[in-house]
Design a protein around this motif. Structure first.
Motif, PDB file in Angstrom:
ATOM      1  N   TRP A 140      31.404  55.113  28.678  1.00 54.80           N
ATOM      2  CA  TRP A 140      30.991  54.808  30.045  1.00 54.80           C
ATOM      3  C   TRP A 140      31.640  53.531  30.572  1.00 54.80           C
ATOM      4  CZ3 TRP A 140      28.511  58.573  32.424  1.00 54.80           C
ATOM      5  CH2 TRP A 140      27.823  59.500  31.661  1.00 54.80           C
ATOM      6  N   PHE A 141      32.459  52.882  29.770  1.00 59.13           N
ATOM      7  CA  PHE A 141      33.065  51.599  30.141  1.00 59.13           C
ATOM      8  C   PHE A 141      33.940  51.717  31.393  1.00 59.13           C
ATOM      9  CE2 PHE A 141      36.637  48.628  30.002  1.00 59.13           C
ATOM     10  CZ  PHE A 141      35.960  47.426  29.941  1.00 59.13           C
ATOM     11  N   VAL A 142      33.663  50.853  32.364  1.00 59.39           N
ATOM     12  CA  VAL A 142      34.473  50.722  33.581  1.00 59.39           C
ATOM     13  C   VAL A 142      34.659  49.219  33.805  1.00 59.39           C
ATOM     14  CG1 VAL A 142      34.598  51.135  36.057  1.00 59.39           C
ATOM     15  CG2 VAL A 142      33.494  52.817  34.588  1.00 59.39           C
ATOM     16  N   PRO A 143      35.905  48.708  33.827  1.00 53.46           N
ATOM     17  CA  PRO A 143      36.110  47.270  33.987  1.00 53.46           C
ATOM     18  C   PRO A 143      35.500  46.747  35.283  1.00 53.46           C
ATOM     19  CG  PRO A 143      38.184  48.370  33.503  1.00 53.46           C
ATOM     20  CD  PRO A 143      37.171  49.432  33.730  1.00 53.46           C
ATOM     21  N   ARG A 144      34.915  45.577  35.207  1.00 50.62           N
ATOM     22  CA  ARG A 144      34.283  44.937  36.361  1.00 50.62           C
ATOM     23  C   ARG A 144      35.139  43.758  36.806  1.00 50.62           C
ATOM     24  NH1 ARG A 144      28.507  42.386  35.409  1.00 50.62           N
ATOM     25  NH2 ARG A 144      29.761  41.391  33.832  1.00 50.62           N
ATOM     26  N   LEU A 145      35.457  43.683  38.083  1.00 52.10           N
ATOM     27  CA  LEU A 145      36.314  42.622  38.607  1.00 52.10           C
ATOM     28  C   LEU A 145      35.654  41.250  38.507  1.00 52.10           C
ATOM     29  CD1 LEU A 145      37.790  44.332  41.785  1.00 52.10           C
ATOM     30  CD2 LEU A 145      38.832  44.108  39.534  1.00 52.10           C
ATOM     31  N   GLU A 146      34.371  41.147  38.749  1.00 50.09           N
ATOM     32  CA  GLU A 146      33.680  39.857  38.775  1.00 50.09           C
ATOM     33  C   GLU A 146      33.023  39.528  37.433  1.00 50.09           C
ATOM     34  OE1 GLU A 146      30.687  42.927  39.879  1.00 50.09           O
ATOM     35  OE2 GLU A 146      32.750  42.561  40.434  1.00 50.09           O
ATOM     36  N   ALA A 147      33.610  40.002  36.328  1.00 52.04           N
ATOM     37  CA  ALA A 147      33.008  39.807  35.009  1.00 52.04           C
ATOM     38  C   ALA A 147      32.996  38.342  34.572  1.00 52.04           C
ATOM     39  CB  ALA A 147      33.741  40.644  33.963  1.00 52.04           C
ATOM     40  N   TYR A 148      33.944  37.540  35.037  1.00 52.46           N
ATOM     41  CA  TYR A 148      33.995  36.127  34.627  1.00 52.46           C
ATOM     42  C   TYR A 148      32.912  35.348  35.356  1.00 52.46           C
ATOM     43  CZ  TYR A 148      35.699  31.410  33.844  1.00 52.46           C
ATOM     44  OH  TYR A 148      35.802  30.089  33.490  1.00 52.46           O
ATOM     45  N   ARG A 149      32.051  34.698  34.606  1.00 52.35           N
ATOM     46  CA  ARG A 149      30.924  33.952  35.169  1.00 52.35           C
ATOM     47  C   ARG A 149      31.122  32.449  35.106  1.00 52.35           C
ATOM     48  NH1 ARG A 149      28.579  37.610  38.104  1.00 52.35           N
ATOM     49  NH2 ARG A 149      27.667  39.310  36.957  1.00 52.35           N
ATOM     50  N   GLY A 150      32.293  32.007  34.730  1.00 54.15           N
ATOM     51  CA  GLY A 150      32.526  30.569  34.597  1.00 54.15           C
ATOM     52  C   GLY A 150      32.206  30.114  33.190  1.00 54.15           C
ATOM     53  N   GLY A 151      32.344  28.836  32.987  1.00 56.75           N
ATOM     54  CA  GLY A 151      32.087  28.289  31.664  1.00 56.75           C
ATOM     55  C   GLY A 151      33.384  28.063  30.933  1.00 56.75           C
ATOM     56  N   MET A 188      41.391  41.234  45.067  1.00 54.25           N
ATOM     57  CA  MET A 188      40.833  40.680  43.856  1.00 54.25           C
ATOM     58  C   MET A 188      41.356  41.493  42.677  1.00 54.25           C
ATOM     59  SD  MET A 188      36.830  40.081  43.010  1.00 54.25           S
ATOM     60  CE  MET A 188      36.528  38.372  43.271  1.00 54.25           C
ATOM     61  N   SER A 189      41.762  40.807  41.597  1.00 52.89           N
ATOM     62  CA  SER A 189      42.299  41.516  40.443  1.00 52.89           C
ATOM     63  C   SER A 189      41.394  41.341  39.233  1.00 52.89           C
ATOM     64  CB  SER A 189      43.707  41.015  40.139  1.00 52.89           C
ATOM     65  OG  SER A 189      43.668  39.664  39.736  1.00 52.89           O
ATOM     66  N   LEU A 190      41.663  42.108  38.222  1.00 51.90           N
ATOM     67  CA  LEU A 190      40.891  42.071  36.989  1.00 51.90           C
ATOM     68  C   LEU A 190      41.150  40.756  36.261  1.00 51.90           C
ATOM     69  CD1 LEU A 190      39.041  43.861  35.265  1.00 51.90           C
ATOM     70  CD2 LEU A 190      41.085  44.697  34.116  1.00 51.90           C
ATOM     71  N   VAL A 191      40.072  40.123  35.775  1.00 56.80           N
ATOM     72  CA  VAL A 191      40.182  38.878  35.027  1.00 56.80           C
ATOM     73  C   VAL A 191      39.390  38.997  33.723  1.00 56.80           C
ATOM     74  CG1 VAL A 191      40.530  37.408  37.054  1.00 56.80           C
ATOM     75  CG2 VAL A 191      38.222  37.810  36.222  1.00 56.80           C
ATOM     76  N   CYS A 192      39.725  38.138  32.766  1.00 58.62           N
ATOM     77  CA  CYS A 192      39.030  38.119  31.482  1.00 58.62           C
ATOM     78  C   CYS A 192      37.587  37.668  31.687  1.00 58.62           C
ATOM     79  CB  CYS A 192      39.747  37.165  30.528  1.00 58.62           C
ATOM     80  SG  CYS A 192      38.898  36.919  28.955  1.00 58.62           S
ATOM     81  N   TRP A 193      36.655  38.340  31.031  1.00 56.89           N
ATOM     82  CA  TRP A 193      35.236  38.013  31.147  1.00 56.89           C
ATOM     83  C   TRP A 193      34.925  36.667  30.515  1.00 56.89           C
ATOM     84  CZ3 TRP A 193      32.320  37.003  26.857  1.00 56.89           C
ATOM     85  CH2 TRP A 193      32.868  37.374  25.635  1.00 56.89           C
ATOM     86  N   LYS A 194      35.736  36.216  29.557  1.00 56.16           N
ATOM     87  CA  LYS A 194      35.442  34.996  28.815  1.00 56.16           C
ATOM     88  C   LYS A 194      36.115  33.753  29.398  1.00 56.16           C
ATOM     89  CE  LYS A 194      35.194  33.204  24.146  1.00 56.16           C
ATOM     90  NZ  LYS A 194      35.447  33.487  22.739  1.00 56.16           N
ATOM     91  N   CYS A 195      37.420  33.836  29.726  1.00 53.92           N
ATOM     92  CA  CYS A 195      38.144  32.641  30.180  1.00 53.92           C
ATOM     93  C   CYS A 195      38.570  32.695  31.642  1.00 53.92           C
ATOM     94  CB  CYS A 195      39.359  32.388  29.292  1.00 53.92           C
ATOM     95  SG  CYS A 195      40.712  33.566  29.527  1.00 53.92           S
ATOM     96  N   GLY A 196      38.501  33.853  32.283  1.00 55.54           N
ATOM     97  CA  GLY A 196      38.873  33.968  33.685  1.00 55.54           C
ATOM     98  C   GLY A 196      40.355  34.163  33.935  1.00 55.54           C
ATOM     99  N   ALA A 197      41.162  34.308  32.870  1.00 58.62           N
ATOM    100  CA  ALA A 197      42.607  34.515  33.027  1.00 58.62           C
ATOM    101  C   ALA A 197      42.873  35.862  33.699  1.00 58.62           C
ATOM    102  CB  ALA A 197      43.295  34.453  31.673  1.00 58.62           C
ATOM    103  N   SER A 198      43.921  35.899  34.515  1.00 56.89           N
ATOM    104  CA  SER A 198      44.279  37.129  35.207  1.00 56.89           C
ATOM    105  C   SER A 198      44.770  38.186  34.221  1.00 56.89           C
ATOM    106  CB  SER A 198      45.376  36.849  36.229  1.00 56.89           C
ATOM    107  OG  SER A 198      45.793  38.066  36.824  1.00 56.89           O
ATOM    108  N   LEU A 199      44.340  39.418  34.445  1.00 55.00           N
ATOM    109  CA  LEU A 199      44.765  40.547  33.628  1.00 55.00           C
ATOM    110  C   LEU A 199      45.560  41.530  34.476  1.00 55.00           C
ATOM    111  CD1 LEU A 199      41.394  41.140  31.732  1.00 55.00           C
ATOM    112  CD2 LEU A 199      43.383  39.834  30.952  1.00 55.00           C
ATOM    113  N   ALA A 200      46.245  41.001  35.480  1.00 58.44           N
ATOM    114  CA  ALA A 200      46.972  41.841  36.427  1.00 58.44           C
ATOM    115  C   ALA A 200      48.029  42.707  35.747  1.00 58.44           C
ATOM    116  CB  ALA A 200      47.623  40.966  37.497  1.00 58.44           C
ATOM    117  N   GLY A 201      48.611  42.262  34.652  1.00 59.52           N
ATOM    118  CA  GLY A 201      49.657  43.020  33.975  1.00 59.52           C
ATOM    119  C   GLY A 201      49.140  44.075  33.014  1.00 59.52           C
TER     120      GLY A 201
END
Length: 118
Positions: free
Chosen positions: A68-79, A1-14
């Motif tokens: 304290w910020f640590v990126p969360r992999l499952e941040a995208y909730r849909g929508g 599983m890779s990092l995705v945008c919290w708002k649109c779900g786009a991959s942030l792998a790069g």
């Protein structure tokens, strides 16, 4: 599983980690260093953060300087676009397109009994 945008779900792998305060999603341009994208974000807690030492942030969708910020992999909730498309499909199902200029009109009832069902 890779990092995705919290708002649109786009991959942030790069994207290089750690995410900087000014990092933005290449797809929707949303800020990425935000509470909604953090592992500590929890809407069920006071201040919506599990990290008790973190300073309170008013807008959870805007960039902040939280240490304290640590990126969360499952941040995208849909929508977003997917939710809008589904809503639009459900709305279109309520109406029938006319043959003319693409106008939309309510579907007529099959009979008056159908219109006034009890």
């Amino acid at each position: 599983m890779s990092l995705v945008c919290w708002k649109c779900g786009a991959s942030l792998a790069g994207m290089l980690l750690p995410l900087g305060r000014r990092e933005a999603c290449p797809s929707c341009r949303a800020d990425l260093h935000v509470c909604k994208s953090c592992r500590h974000h929890d809407v069920h807690r006071a201040g919506q953060c599990r990290e008790l030492a973190a300073e309170r942030v008013a807008d959870k969708t805007r960039a902040n300087d939280c240490g304290w910020f640590v990126p969360r992999l499952e941040a995208y909730r849909g929508g977003g676009a997917a939710m809008a498309q589904a809503s639009r499909g459900a709305l279109d199902a309520l109406f029938v397109r006319q043959d003319g200029g693409g106008e939309v009109a309510p579907a007529p009832p099959a009979s008056l009994d159908d219109l006034f069902k009890k």
